[in-house]
Design an enzyme around this catalytic site. Structure first.
Site, PDB file in Angstrom:
ATOM      1  NE  ARG A   1      -4.004   1.943   2.192  1.00 56.01           N
ATOM      2  CZ  ARG A   1      -4.321   2.750   3.214  1.00 56.01           C
ATOM      3  NH1 ARG A   1      -3.699   2.622   4.373  1.00 56.01           N
ATOM      4  NH2 ARG A   1      -5.272   3.644   3.065  1.00 56.01           N
TER       5      ARG A   1
ATOM      6  CG  ASN B   1      -1.208   9.063   2.948  1.00 54.03           C
ATOM      7  OD1 ASN B   1      -1.709   8.104   2.353  1.00 54.03           O
ATOM      8  ND2 ASN B   1      -0.538  10.022   2.336  1.00 54.03           N
TER       9      ASN B   1
ATOM     10  CG  HIS C   1      -8.274  -3.654  -1.102  1.00 57.21           C
ATOM     11  ND1 HIS C   1      -9.288  -2.754  -1.309  1.00 57.21           N
ATOM     12  CD2 HIS C   1      -7.168  -2.899  -0.850  1.00 57.21           C
ATOM     13  CE1 HIS C   1      -8.829  -1.511  -1.191  1.00 57.21           C
ATOM     14  NE2 HIS C   1      -7.537  -1.579  -0.922  1.00 57.21           N
TER      15      HIS C   1
END
Ligand code: HEM
Ligand SMILES: [Ca+2]
Length: 319
Positions: free
Chosen positions: A57, A87, A186
């Protein structure tokens, strides 16, 4: 100084004529580079299995401009990307990148960029989790700056519909197909309740067609605990630490965690067909994921005279 211009444009390099990334750019300048990165990633994942997801990620949030801007710390007078909405309290793995960088500075000082470390560590995280491998094109330089605004604007939110997802990806030069393939990341990692709470609220009645009832109930239970918002759910409830196509199988059974996951099946015919093909064929997914990672990994890369090779990934070099 890294020479980043290959003699001719072939399949090992990408670029529009003004910049190039190339396979094996550290072959002479730092032959140990990829082995050092791999060893650290392997160690980090064995200490903390979620780290594979976190490192993958981190590369995504850096890209849309793969220049290690995401790694710059805020200081007095400088606002970086770490506090941007997508973030803050969410990105992980900075210490692993620091450890890799400090080892590489010992073997070949000021040679391997932080942006390349992110790209290689992402690839290694996928391989070490059972996913496909690919040769990483390298030669990215590190930015001298960062943009919190760009991070907020470019990275899609978890409640996005397909139109928004597609347009955010298209804004940086990626296709609908890239978006569906890259969402397959994911297949591992975790998300906080706050990122999928609307999926629980909007589908509060058990007749809702797009969320599996047992899945809904288990998530509601997880997130209703006293520290609910700190709770984490697996993005892929079946094989949370394996890089496979289970994510797409879950979407078809109404078990996608984020709204932005589930809409790939419920919100658009084109994306649904791709999801179905990936759910049915692991190899097609792996092939497309590899291709799209290479594309994403080249976005906005700084090469040649642009940028610098940082000595410390958290700060620009001081002269
Ligand atoms: C399509 C649009 C996307 C959206 C809306 C999205 C959104 C999110 C959100 C909300 C989380 C949970 C964050 C948290 O709770 O702290 C997450 C986790 C994650 N995302 Fe995405 N994401 C997208 C695309 C991608 C892409 C392209 C990749 C990589 C290629 C990726 C890799 C991951 C990984 C591996 C995790 C788990 C991280 C961990 O456990 O530390 N995502 N994403
Ligand atoms: Ca999985």
């Amino acid at each position: 100084q890294v020479v980043s211009k290959p003699k001719s444009l072939n399949e090992t390099c990408i670029g529009d004529g003004s910049f190039f990334l190339e396979i094996g750019i550290y072959r002479d300048s730092c032959p140990e580079a990829e082995a050092v990165i791999f060893a650290w990633v392997q160690r980090a994942i064995s200490d903390d299995p979620r780290m594979a997801a976190s490192l993958l990620r981190l590369h995504f949030h850096d890209c849309f401009g793969c220049d290690a801007s995401v790694l710059l710390d805020d200081t007095q007078g400088f606002v970086g990307e770490k506090t941007a909405g997508p973030n803050l309290n969410s990105l992980r793995g900075f210490e692993v990148i620091d450890a890799i960088k400090s080892d590489l500075e010992a073997v070949c000082p000021v040679t391997v960029s932080c942006a390349d470390i992110l790209a290689v560590a992402a690839r290694d995280s996928v391989i070490l989790s059972g996913g496909p491998g690919w040769e990483v094109q390298t030669g990215r330089k590190d930015s001298l700056t960062a943009s919190k605004t760009a991070a907020n604007n470019n990275i899609p939110g978890p409640n996005s519909d397909v139109t928004t997802l597609v347009s955010k990806f298209q804004n940086v030069g990626l296709t609908l197909g890239d978006m569906v393939a890259l969402s397959g990341a994911h297949t591992m990692g975790k998300a906080r309740c706050s990122t999928f709470s609307s999926r629980l609220n909007n589908n509060g009645n058990s007749n809702s067609p797009d969320i599996n009832v047992d899945f809904l109930q288990s998530l509601q239970q997880l997130c209703s605990q006293s520290d609910g918002n700190a709770s984490l759910a697996h993005l892929d409830l079946v094989t949370p630490s394996t890089f496979d196509n289970q994510y797409y199988v879950n979407l078809i059974s109404g078990e996608g965690l984020l709204v932005s996951d589930q809409v790939l099946v419920t919100g658009d015919d084109q994306t649904r067909e791709i999801v179905e093909s990936y759910a049915n064929d692991l190899m097609i997914f792996f092939e497309d994921f590899r291709r799209s990672m290479l594309r994403m990994g080249s976005l906005g890369a700084l090469t040649g005279e642009e940028g610098e090779i940082r000595k410390n990934c958290r700060t620009v070099n001081q002269f």
